[in-house]
Design a protein around this motif. Structure first.
Motif, PDB file in Angstrom:
ATOM      1  N   ASP A  68       0.824  -1.208   0.000  1.00 33.60           N
ATOM      2  CA  ASP A  68       0.000   0.000   0.000  1.00 33.60           C
ATOM      3  C   ASP A  68       0.861   1.261   0.000  1.00 33.60           C
ATOM      4  OD1 ASP A  68      -2.248  -1.553  -0.070  1.00 33.60           O
ATOM      5  OD2 ASP A  68      -2.901  -1.106   1.988  1.00 33.60           O
ATOM      6  N   PHE A  69       1.958   1.234   0.726  1.00 33.80           N
ATOM      7  CA  PHE A  69       2.877   2.376   0.689  1.00 33.80           C
ATOM      8  C   PHE A  69       3.438   2.557  -0.726  1.00 33.80           C
ATOM      9  CE2 PHE A  69       3.647   1.769   5.429  1.00 33.80           C
ATOM     10  CZ  PHE A  69       3.083   2.981   5.796  1.00 33.80           C
ATOM     11  N   LYS A  70       3.773   1.457  -1.348  1.00 38.66           N
ATOM     12  CA  LYS A  70       4.359   1.541  -2.691  1.00 38.66           C
ATOM     13  C   LYS A  70       3.341   2.010  -3.731  1.00 38.66           C
ATOM     14  CE  LYS A  70       7.484  -0.815  -5.840  1.00 38.66           C
ATOM     15  NZ  LYS A  70       8.431  -1.942  -5.991  1.00 38.66           N
ATOM     16  N   SER A  71       2.109   1.557  -3.607  1.00 35.73           N
ATOM     17  CA  SER A  71       1.078   1.916  -4.589  1.00 35.73           C
ATOM     18  C   SER A  71       0.487   3.297  -4.336  1.00 35.73           C
ATOM     19  CB  SER A  71      -0.050   0.880  -4.562  1.00 35.73           C
ATOM     20  OG  SER A  71      -0.820   1.014  -3.373  1.00 35.73           O
ATOM     21  N   GLY A  72       0.689   3.822  -3.126  1.00 36.52           N
ATOM     22  CA  GLY A  72       0.090   5.100  -2.775  1.00 36.52           C
ATOM     23  C   GLY A  72      -1.243   4.971  -2.069  1.00 36.52           C
ATOM     24  N   ALA A  73      -1.711   3.731  -1.856  1.00 34.02           N
ATOM     25  CA  ALA A  73      -2.966   3.525  -1.133  1.00 34.02           C
ATOM     26  C   ALA A  73      -2.837   3.969   0.319  1.00 34.02           C
ATOM     27  CB  ALA A  73      -3.370   2.052  -1.191  1.00 34.02           C
ATOM     28  N   ARG A  74      -1.611   3.955   0.831  1.00 35.16           N
ATOM     29  CA  ARG A  74      -1.320   4.494   2.158  1.00 35.16           C
ATOM     30  C   ARG A  74      -0.171   5.484   2.002  1.00 35.16           C
ATOM     31  NH1 ARG A  74       0.284   1.187   7.754  1.00 35.16           N
ATOM     32  NH2 ARG A  74       0.573   3.077   9.015  1.00 35.16           N
ATOM     33  N   ASN A  75      -0.335   6.654   2.589  1.00 34.24           N
ATOM     34  CA  ASN A  75       0.641   7.724   2.364  1.00 34.24           C
ATOM     35  C   ASN A  75       1.494   8.010   3.595  1.00 34.24           C
ATOM     36  OD1 ASN A  75      -0.235   8.441  -0.342  1.00 34.24           O
ATOM     37  ND2 ASN A  75      -2.094   9.204   0.631  1.00 34.24           N
ATOM     38  N   ASP A  76       2.793   8.022   3.386  1.00 37.17           N
ATOM     39  CA  ASP A  76       3.758   8.441   4.392  1.00 37.17           C
ATOM     40  C   ASP A  76       5.036   8.772   3.638  1.00 37.17           C
ATOM     41  OD1 ASP A  76       6.226   7.591   6.249  1.00 37.17           O
ATOM     42  OD2 ASP A  76       4.570   8.233   7.543  1.00 37.17           O
ATOM     43  N   ALA A  77       5.499   9.988   3.789  1.00 39.79           N
ATOM     44  CA  ALA A  77       6.637  10.454   2.991  1.00 39.79           C
ATOM     45  C   ALA A  77       7.872   9.576   3.189  1.00 39.79           C
ATOM     46  CB  ALA A  77       6.956  11.902   3.341  1.00 39.79           C
ATOM     47  N   THR A  78       8.136   9.182   4.426  1.00 36.97           N
ATOM     48  CA  THR A  78       9.319   8.365   4.700  1.00 36.97           C
ATOM     49  C   THR A  78       9.152   6.966   4.114  1.00 36.97           C
ATOM     50  OG1 THR A  78       9.768   9.572   6.738  1.00 36.97           O
ATOM     51  CG2 THR A  78      10.801   7.406   6.498  1.00 36.97           C
ATOM     52  N   MET A  79       8.018   6.339   4.389  1.00 32.31           N
ATOM     53  CA  MET A  79       7.822   4.964   3.938  1.00 32.31           C
ATOM     54  C   MET A  79       7.710   4.867   2.420  1.00 32.31           C
ATOM     55  SD  MET A  79       8.176   2.830   6.313  1.00 32.31           S
ATOM     56  CE  MET A  79       7.702   1.457   5.271  1.00 32.31           C
ATOM     57  N   THR A  80       7.151   5.870   1.789  1.00 32.79           N
ATOM     58  CA  THR A  80       7.058   5.846   0.325  1.00 32.79           C
ATOM     59  C   THR A  80       8.444   5.729  -0.294  1.00 32.79           C
ATOM     60  OG1 THR A  80       5.012   7.129   0.321  1.00 32.79           O
ATOM     61  CG2 THR A  80       6.287   7.123  -1.715  1.00 32.79           C
ATOM     62  N   GLY A  81       9.383   6.473   0.260  1.00 31.68           N
ATOM     63  CA  GLY A  81      10.761   6.392  -0.230  1.00 31.68           C
ATOM     64  C   GLY A  81      11.421   5.073   0.100  1.00 31.68           C
ATOM     65  N   MET A  82      11.122   4.533   1.273  1.00 34.74           N
ATOM     66  CA  MET A  82      11.762   3.290   1.710  1.00 34.74           C
ATOM     67  C   MET A  82      11.324   2.091   0.872  1.00 34.74           C
ATOM     68  SD  MET A  82      13.816   4.169   4.104  1.00 34.74           S
ATOM     69  CE  MET A  82      14.298   2.582   4.759  1.00 34.74           C
ATOM     70  N   VAL A  83      10.085   2.077   0.426  1.00 32.09           N
ATOM     71  CA  VAL A  83       9.579   0.905  -0.304  1.00 32.09           C
ATOM     72  C   VAL A  83       9.754   1.013  -1.812  1.00 32.09           C
ATOM     73  CG1 VAL A  83       7.869   0.437   1.490  1.00 32.09           C
ATOM     74  CG2 VAL A  83       7.213   1.775  -0.519  1.00 32.09           C
ATOM     75  N   ALA A  84      10.173   2.159  -2.288  1.00 30.14           N
ATOM     76  CA  ALA A  84      10.194   2.402  -3.739  1.00 30.14           C
ATOM     77  C   ALA A  84      10.949   1.331  -4.514  1.00 30.14           C
ATOM     78  CB  ALA A  84      10.789   3.777  -4.025  1.00 30.14           C
ATOM     79  N   ALA A  85      12.055   0.856  -3.981  1.00 29.14           N
ATOM     80  CA  ALA A  85      12.885  -0.107  -4.711  1.00 29.14           C
ATOM     81  C   ALA A  85      12.619  -1.560  -4.301  1.00 29.14           C
ATOM     82  CB  ALA A  85      14.362   0.220  -4.498  1.00 29.14           C
ATOM     83  N   LEU A  86      11.657  -1.782  -3.422  1.00 36.75           N
ATOM     84  CA  LEU A  86      11.400  -3.145  -2.951  1.00 36.75           C
ATOM     85  C   LEU A  86      10.601  -3.948  -3.969  1.00 36.75           C
ATOM     86  CD1 LEU A  86      10.412  -2.622   0.805  1.00 36.75           C
ATOM     87  CD2 LEU A  86      12.646  -3.252  -0.117  1.00 36.75           C
TER      88      LEU A  86
END
Length: 203
Positions: A68-86
């Motif tokens: 959800d963090f990666k897709s944008g379904a859940r938003n958090d600036a830090t976590m969005t960056g952390m999951v981007a390459a996973l």
């Protein structure tokens, strides 16, 4: 005979795909190096109570949050960056690792335990709030089959923030808006009380 072979081959391929998608806790431990600054080496996030404890959380739930963090379904600036390459496998491995860790308990604020326990176990009939334990269990162990998370021992500050985020709509990745509906009926005082009760709850 040919149809049987085709069917068997497809079934085998699907089952192998499922096995490949399963999380590997040992691989997850290695991949968790980037997570420990916030969540701690064992997933108990000792530095900041606004960062959730991941230890002992259901793997399926953790994996969903990462997606959800990666897709944008859940938003958090830090976590969005952390999951981007996973990759999907990375997420499954991380979820398997943190799920296998032991969550450390917490202590509730004594002046909020009674009100928090009442909400957790009986809800608030006057405002239509259901008992938390109906989904998260009497001891806060959650329901992995329904993908309801374990709550016991979670930081009160994080639980409080989460409920307020659901209430405001800034978090909306819950199934069928269940948590949004619950949180919308909770006052700030009720949120603080149930969050404190959850912090001291043991599975």
């Amino acid at each position: 005979m040919n149809k049987w072979l085709v069917t068997a081959s497809i079934a085998l391929a699907l089952s192998m795909g499922g096995l490949q998608a399963a999380g590997n806790a040992e691989q997850g431990k290695t991949k968790a190096a980037a997570c420990i600054a916030c969540h701690g080496p064992d997933g108990n996030s000792p530095s900041n109570p606004l960062w959730p404890k991941l230890a002992g959380q259901h793997a399926k739930f953790l994996e969903k949050q990462l997606h959800d963090f990666k897709s944008g379904a859940r938003n958090d600036a830090t976590m969005t960056g952390m999951v981007a390459a996973l990759s999907d496998q990375d997420m499954a491995d991380l979820a398997a690792y943190f799920s296998a860790q032991q969550r450390q308990g917490g202590v509730s604020a004594a002046d909020k335990v009674a009100a928090g326990e009442k909400l957790y176990r009986a809800g608030n009939p006057a405002s239509g709030v259901a008992a938390c334990m109906a989904c998260h269990g009497p001891g806060g162990s959650g329901n992995p089959a329904a993908n309801f998370p374990a709550l016991a021992g979670q930081h009160a500050a994080y639980v409080e923030k989460t409920l307020k985020d659901f209430r405001s709509g800034s978090r909306a990745n819950d199934a069928n808006m269940m948590m949004q509906g619950v949180a919308d009926q909770l006052s700030d005082a009720e949120i603080a009380a149930v969050a404190q009760y959850i912090q001291g709850l043991s599975k």
